[in-house]
Design an enzyme around this catalytic site. Structure first.
Site, short mmCIF file in Angstrom:
data_model
loop_
_atom_site.label_atom_id
_atom_site.label_comp_id
_atom_site.label_asym_id
_atom_site.label_seq_id
_atom_site.Cartn_x
_atom_site.Cartn_y
_atom_site.Cartn_z
N ASP A 192 -20.42 -33.19 19.69
CA ASP A 192 -21.49 -34.18 19.52
C ASP A 192 -21.82 -34.43 18.06
O ASP A 192 -21.32 -33.73 17.17
CB ASP A 192 -22.74 -33.73 20.29
N ASN A 222 -33.06 -26.29 27.29
CA ASN A 222 -33.33 -27.07 28.52
C ASN A 222 -32.09 -27.22 29.40
O ASN A 222 -32.06 -28.02 30.33
CB ASN A 222 -33.89 -28.45 28.16
N HIS A 275 -29.04 -28.14 28.32
CA HIS A 275 -28.02 -29.12 27.90
C HIS A 275 -26.76 -28.43 27.37
O HIS A 275 -26.82 -27.32 26.85
CB HIS A 275 -28.58 -30.17 26.93
N GLU A 333 -28.54 -34.15 27.99
CA GLU A 333 -29.90 -33.74 28.36
C GLU A 333 -30.07 -33.75 29.88
O GLU A 333 -29.27 -34.38 30.60
CB GLU A 333 -30.91 -34.69 27.70
C1 GLP Z 1 -27.60 -28.13 20.00
C2 GLP Z 1 -26.15 -28.50 20.30
C3 GLP Z 1 -25.57 -27.72 21.46
C4 GLP Z 1 -25.96 -26.25 21.34
C5 GLP Z 1 -27.46 -26.12 21.40
C6 GLP Z 1 -27.94 -24.68 21.37
O1 GLP Z 1 -28.52 -28.97 20.59
N1 GLP Z 1 -25.97 -29.90 20.54
O2 GLP Z 1 -24.18 -27.88 21.48
O3 GLP Z 1 -25.37 -25.51 22.38
O4 GLP Z 1 -28.00 -26.81 20.29
O5 GLP Z 1 -28.07 -24.22 20.06
P1 GLP Z 1 -28.23 -22.70 19.68
O6 GLP Z 1 -26.90 -22.07 19.95
O7 GLP Z 1 -28.57 -22.70 18.23
O8 GLP Z 1 -29.30 -22.14 20.54
#
Ligand code: GLP
Length: 256
Positions: free
Chosen positions: A67, A136, A138, A143
């Protein structure tokens, strides 16, 4: 779904690295699906060590990121392009010219998203998609209520995601409101999925993903439909699982 519960996040990184390397074995041109976020950092650190030890070579690998933010210059230090280059491409010795990130900085975002899908198809699909999970539920930036059939497209970020990610941005900067993300259908096309999660903040959503109903309200629950989904979590992230003892038993009693 195979669930492995590790003592701590360092072990999560090591076990996940074993999985990734095993799935890439024998591939002349491995195709890696790359995730940002803090969750996979131990995995990338371990892959760097294994590459230095000669266990694996990423020089010819192709990479596709999950992304990108919309409207952020790709050269901005917080763009996912820059983040992926800094945290994955450089440490793993990948060729930056062979690493693609969705383009969120063009006029025709839909056309760029379609080109991105085409590039993944031309590469023969993703061998191993690395995933984290948002608080959440995702994956990528899909989302809650995202279609299970979705492909790479523009999404509007939820306020919760913008709040979660605000910690990376300076006070005078606003967190982008939109992103381009691989769809859930795109992610499900990957040949192998390796999801990592750690820490108590992920315990509730990890339980929903693994044991809850498959629902667009928890997009990551779609992993229950993938034939080769490996979920590697630490004890803290496993705290809400009803079947934690079963997963430990399975891991300790692999058939010969
Ligand atoms: C972001 C990314 C996701 C990732 C998520 C969790 O929103 N788009 O790909 O998995 O954060 O992040 P973290 O691993 O820092 O909790």
């Amino acid at each position: 779904m195979e669930v492995v519960i590790c003592q701590d996040e360092e072990q999560v990184g090591a076990v996940a690295a074993d999985r990734v390397i095993a799935q890439l074995h024998g591939r002349q041109t491995p195709v890696l699906g790359l995730a940002t976020g803090s969750s996979p950092l131990n995995l990338y650190a371990e892959l760097k060590r294994r590459a230095a030890a000669g266990d694996v070579d990423f020089a010819h690998a192709l990479g596709f990121a999950l992304d990108e933010y919309v409207g952020l210059d790709p050269k901005h230090p917080l763009s996912y392009r820059e983040t992926i280059l800094r945290t994955v491409v450089e440490p793993l010795g990948m060729n930056p010219d062979r690493v693609m990130v969705p383009n969120g900085f063009v006029a025709d975002l839909a056309a760029a998203a379609e080109e991105y899908e085409e590039a993944m198809r031309e590469a023969g699909g993703i061998d191993v998609q690395i995933l984290g999970i948002g608080s959440n539920g995702h994956i990528g930036f899909n989302e809650p209520t995202s279609s299970f059939a979705s492909r790479t497209r523009v999404k509007t970020l939820t306020q919760q995601t913008r709040d979660d990610n605000a910690r990376f941005f300076a006070e005078d900067e606003t967190v982008p409101t939109h992103c381009v993300t691989q769809g859930l259908g795109t992610i499900m096309d990957a040949h192998n999925l390796v999801m990592v999660a750690s820490g108590p903040a992920k315990a509730e959503i990890v339980a929903a993903m693994i044991e809850g109903p498959v629902s667009a309200m928890c997009p990551a629950s779609i992993l229950q439909f993938h034939r080769r989904a490996f979920v590697i979590i630490d004890e803290a992230a496993a705290a809400n699982l009803q079947y934690a003892d079963y997963f430990r038993h399975v891991a300790a009693n692999q058939p010969a």
